[in-house]
Motif scaffolding. Structure first.
Motif, PDB file in Angstrom:
ATOM      1  N   THR A   1       0.778  -1.132   0.121  1.00 55.64           N
ATOM      2  CA  THR A   1       0.026  -0.006   0.091  1.00 55.64           C
ATOM      3  C   THR A   1       0.806   1.227  -0.154  1.00 55.64           C
ATOM      4  OG1 THR A   1      -0.190  -0.196   2.310  1.00 55.64           O
ATOM      5  CG2 THR A   1      -2.023  -1.026   0.967  1.00 55.64           C
ATOM      6  N   LEU A   2       2.174   1.034   0.278  1.00 60.24           N
ATOM      7  CA  LEU A   2       3.092   2.290   0.388  1.00 60.24           C
ATOM      8  C   LEU A   2       2.857   2.895  -1.108  1.00 60.24           C
ATOM      9  CD1 LEU A   2       5.138   4.124   1.592  1.00 60.24           C
ATOM     10  CD2 LEU A   2       6.956   2.394   0.739  1.00 60.24           C
ATOM     11  N   LYS A   3       2.688   4.414  -0.930  1.00 62.65           N
ATOM     12  CA  LYS A   3       2.726   5.135  -2.306  1.00 62.65           C
ATOM     13  C   LYS A   3       3.682   6.415  -2.311  1.00 62.65           C
ATOM     14  CE  LYS A   3      -0.836   3.126  -4.477  1.00 62.65           C
ATOM     15  NZ  LYS A   3      -0.985   2.039  -3.476  1.00 62.65           N
ATOM     16  N   THR A   4       3.882   7.061  -1.018  1.00 60.39           N
ATOM     17  CA  THR A   4       5.017   8.056  -1.038  1.00 60.39           C
ATOM     18  C   THR A   4       5.516   8.113   0.304  1.00 60.39           C
ATOM     19  OG1 THR A   4       3.285   9.608  -0.384  1.00 60.39           O
ATOM     20  CG2 THR A   4       3.661   9.407  -2.710  1.00 60.39           C
ATOM     21  N   TYR A   5       6.455   9.165   0.660  1.00 54.27           N
ATOM     22  CA  TYR A   5       7.005   9.354   1.803  1.00 54.27           C
ATOM     23  C   TYR A   5       6.943  10.924   2.087  1.00 54.27           C
ATOM     24  CZ  TYR A   5       9.546   4.818   1.976  1.00 54.27           C
ATOM     25  OH  TYR A   5       9.801   3.664   2.009  1.00 54.27           O
ATOM     26  N   ALA A   6       7.061  11.429   3.164  1.00 55.18           N
ATOM     27  CA  ALA A   6       7.160  12.834   3.646  1.00 55.18           C
ATOM     28  C   ALA A   6       8.115  12.890   4.636  1.00 55.18           C
ATOM     29  CB  ALA A   6       5.947  13.196   3.706  1.00 55.18           C
ATOM     30  N   VAL A   7       8.655  14.042   4.984  1.00 63.09           N
ATOM     31  CA  VAL A   7       9.487  14.321   5.868  1.00 63.09           C
ATOM     32  C   VAL A   7       9.419  15.951   6.515  1.00 63.09           C
ATOM     33  CG1 VAL A   7      11.649  15.027   4.269  1.00 63.09           C
ATOM     34  CG2 VAL A   7      12.000  14.446   6.872  1.00 63.09           C
ATOM     35  N   ILE A   8       9.494  15.865   7.866  1.00 62.90           N
ATOM     36  CA  ILE A   8       9.383  17.147   8.263  1.00 62.90           C
ATOM     37  C   ILE A   8      10.681  17.436   9.388  1.00 62.90           C
ATOM     38  CG2 ILE A   8       8.068  18.421  10.161  1.00 62.90           C
ATOM     39  CD1 ILE A   8       5.514  17.330   8.969  1.00 62.90           C
ATOM     40  N   LEU A   9      11.176  18.481   9.151  1.00 67.50           N
ATOM     41  CA  LEU A   9      12.375  18.819  10.169  1.00 67.50           C
ATOM     42  C   LEU A   9      12.068  20.026  10.827  1.00 67.50           C
ATOM     43  CD1 LEU A   9      15.440  18.962  11.246  1.00 67.50           C
ATOM     44  CD2 LEU A   9      15.822  20.335   9.138  1.00 67.50           C
TER      45      LEU A   9
ATOM     46  N   GLU B   1      11.263  14.142  11.058  1.00 71.58           N
ATOM     47  CA  GLU B   1      10.270  12.887  11.176  1.00 71.58           C
ATOM     48  C   GLU B   1       9.730  12.460   9.815  1.00 71.58           C
ATOM     49  OE1 GLU B   1       6.819  14.817  13.093  1.00 71.58           O
ATOM     50  OE2 GLU B   1       7.809  14.732  15.108  1.00 71.58           O
ATOM     51  N   PHE B   2       9.727  11.236   9.477  1.00 68.43           N
ATOM     52  CA  PHE B   2       9.489  10.562   8.441  1.00 68.43           C
ATOM     53  C   PHE B   2       8.323   9.853   8.382  1.00 68.43           C
ATOM     54  CE2 PHE B   2      14.021  11.090   8.122  1.00 68.43           C
ATOM     55  CZ  PHE B   2      14.120  11.483   6.807  1.00 68.43           C
ATOM     56  N   TYR B   3       7.299  10.047   7.333  1.00 73.63           N
ATOM     57  CA  TYR B   3       6.130   9.494   7.286  1.00 73.63           C
ATOM     58  C   TYR B   3       5.981   8.608   5.978  1.00 73.63           C
ATOM     59  CZ  TYR B   3       4.606  12.724  10.674  1.00 73.63           C
ATOM     60  OH  TYR B   3       4.733  13.645  11.975  1.00 73.63           O
ATOM     61  N   ALA B   4       5.451   7.159   6.146  1.00 79.04           N
ATOM     62  CA  ALA B   4       5.182   6.462   4.990  1.00 79.04           C
ATOM     63  C   ALA B   4       3.851   6.418   4.721  1.00 79.04           C
ATOM     64  CB  ALA B   4       5.844   5.141   5.366  1.00 79.04           C
ATOM     65  N   LEU B   5       3.535   6.902   3.559  1.00 80.80           N
ATOM     66  CA  LEU B   5       1.891   7.169   3.225  1.00 80.80           C
ATOM     67  C   LEU B   5       1.274   6.166   2.438  1.00 80.80           C
ATOM     68  CD1 LEU B   5       2.280  10.877   3.000  1.00 80.80           C
ATOM     69  CD2 LEU B   5       1.726   9.791   5.166  1.00 80.80           C
ATOM     70  N   ASP B   6      -0.017   5.854   2.315  1.00 79.60           N
ATOM     71  CA  ASP B   6      -0.607   5.087   1.346  1.00 79.60           C
ATOM     72  C   ASP B   6      -1.314   5.870   0.379  1.00 79.60           C
ATOM     73  OD1 ASP B   6      -2.875   6.011   2.475  1.00 79.60           O
ATOM     74  OD2 ASP B   6      -3.658   4.236   3.163  1.00 79.60           O
ATOM     75  N   THR B   7      -0.692   7.213   0.049  1.00 85.44           N
ATOM     76  CA  THR B   7      -1.287   8.159  -0.945  1.00 85.44           C
ATOM     77  C   THR B   7      -0.365   9.113  -1.470  1.00 85.44           C
ATOM     78  OG1 THR B   7      -3.367   9.698  -1.215  1.00 85.44           O
ATOM     79  CG2 THR B   7      -2.308   9.703   0.803  1.00 85.44           C
ATOM     80  N   LYS B   8      -0.558   9.402  -2.677  1.00 91.83           N
ATOM     81  CA  LYS B   8      -0.165  10.703  -2.925  1.00 91.83           C
ATOM     82  C   LYS B   8      -0.750  11.823  -2.666  1.00 91.83           C
ATOM     83  CE  LYS B   8       2.203  12.672  -7.093  1.00 91.83           C
ATOM     84  NZ  LYS B   8       2.470  12.737  -8.606  1.00 91.83           N
ATOM     85  N   LEU B   9      -0.087  12.993  -2.101  1.00 88.76           N
ATOM     86  CA  LEU B   9      -0.568  14.124  -1.524  1.00 88.76           C
ATOM     87  C   LEU B   9      -0.857  15.100  -2.663  1.00 88.76           C
ATOM     88  CD1 LEU B   9       1.401  14.737   1.728  1.00 88.76           C
ATOM     89  CD2 LEU B   9      -0.699  13.197   1.486  1.00 88.76           C
TER      90      LEU B   9
ATOM     91  N   PRO C   1       8.812   9.364  -3.835  1.00 96.64           N
ATOM     92  CA  PRO C   1       8.345   8.071  -4.333  1.00 96.64           C
ATOM     93  C   PRO C   1       8.380   6.937  -3.312  1.00 96.64           C
ATOM     94  CG  PRO C   1       9.373   9.171  -5.905  1.00 96.64           C
ATOM     95  CD  PRO C   1       9.696  10.155  -4.863  1.00 96.64           C
ATOM     96  N   GLY C   2       7.453   6.238  -3.270  1.00 92.37           N
ATOM     97  CA  GLY C   2       7.332   5.126  -2.424  1.00 92.37           C
ATOM     98  C   GLY C   2       8.354   3.835  -2.957  1.00 92.37           C
TER      99      GLY C   2
END
Length: 207
Positions: free
Chosen positions: A87-95, A164-172, A118-119
């Motif tokens: 289900t992984l589609k994308t990642y995001a990161v917040i510093l 902080e890294f997030y693995a997401l099941d969608t493209k934002l 990209p996932g």
């Protein structure tokens, strides 16, 4: 010893309740009170040890080179190497600098963010470019909107930073001009893995 009819009913009822409450073997939390291994997401970096001091090469102020650090993405099944969920589609990161608070609020200082990584990515290269990159990675809100800005606390008490890294099941579906709140709201309900990497800055001068 004789057991009365009422006592026998109470014992059987209690046993029935305990059996009904126990999760089936193989279910999360089932089987001897523990579930099977779970898939988990974590990150590593060659730039500095997790929790260590951030080198000036990655600092955004105080004369730093302001190069984003390289990261490697990992998935584990329990203690064993695993693969990312289908289900992984994308990642995001917040510093962000968790030591700051602005205008007497609980809000800390957002330094940088990026989303729609990209996932299929196995990590992030050092010195990530600005804006929206060819692979779809989008630099979002931060001190310098649209580009990385590393740790930059001045002389004094050491500040603590977290990626902080997030693995997401969608493209934002967000523009690069989105706010931090926009980003968090868009990710809510789509997080299938989360990881963190810590750094301190500045390093105290050698005695």
């Amino acid at each position: 010893m004789r057991i009365g009819k009422f006592s026998m009913v109470a014992v059987l009822s209690a046993a029935t309740m305990l059996m009904a409450q126990a999760p089936p073997a193989g279910a999360p939390g089932g089987g001897r009170g523990r579930g099977g291994p779970r898939i988990s997401f974590w990150v590593s970096s060659p730039a500095w040890p997790d929790g260590g001091f951030v080198p000036m090469h990655h600092a955004g102020a105080q004369g730093g080179d302001n190069k984003s650090p390289a990261f490697e993405f990992h998935w584990n099944l329990g203690t064993d190497p695993g693969t990312a969920p289908d289900t992984l589609k994308t990642y995001a990161v917040i510093l962000h600098d968790v030591q700051n608070s602005g205008n007497k609020t609980t809000a800390d200082t957002l330094h940088w963010s990026a989303f729609n990584i990209p996932g299929t990515a196995t990590g992030m290269p050092e010195g990530l470019g600005a804006g929206t990159l060819p692979d779809g990675t989008t630099n979002g809100p931060g001190i310098r909107a649209g580009s990385y800005f590393g740790p930059g606390a001045g002389p004094g008490p050491v500040h603590h930073y977290v990626f902080e890294f997030y693995a997401l099941d969608t493209k934002l579906d967000l523009p690069a001009t989105a706010t931090r709140d926009d980003l968090l709201k868009a990710m809510d309900g789509h997080v299938i893995g989360k990881a963190a990497y810590f750094g301190r800055f500045p390093e105290p001068p050698a005695k």
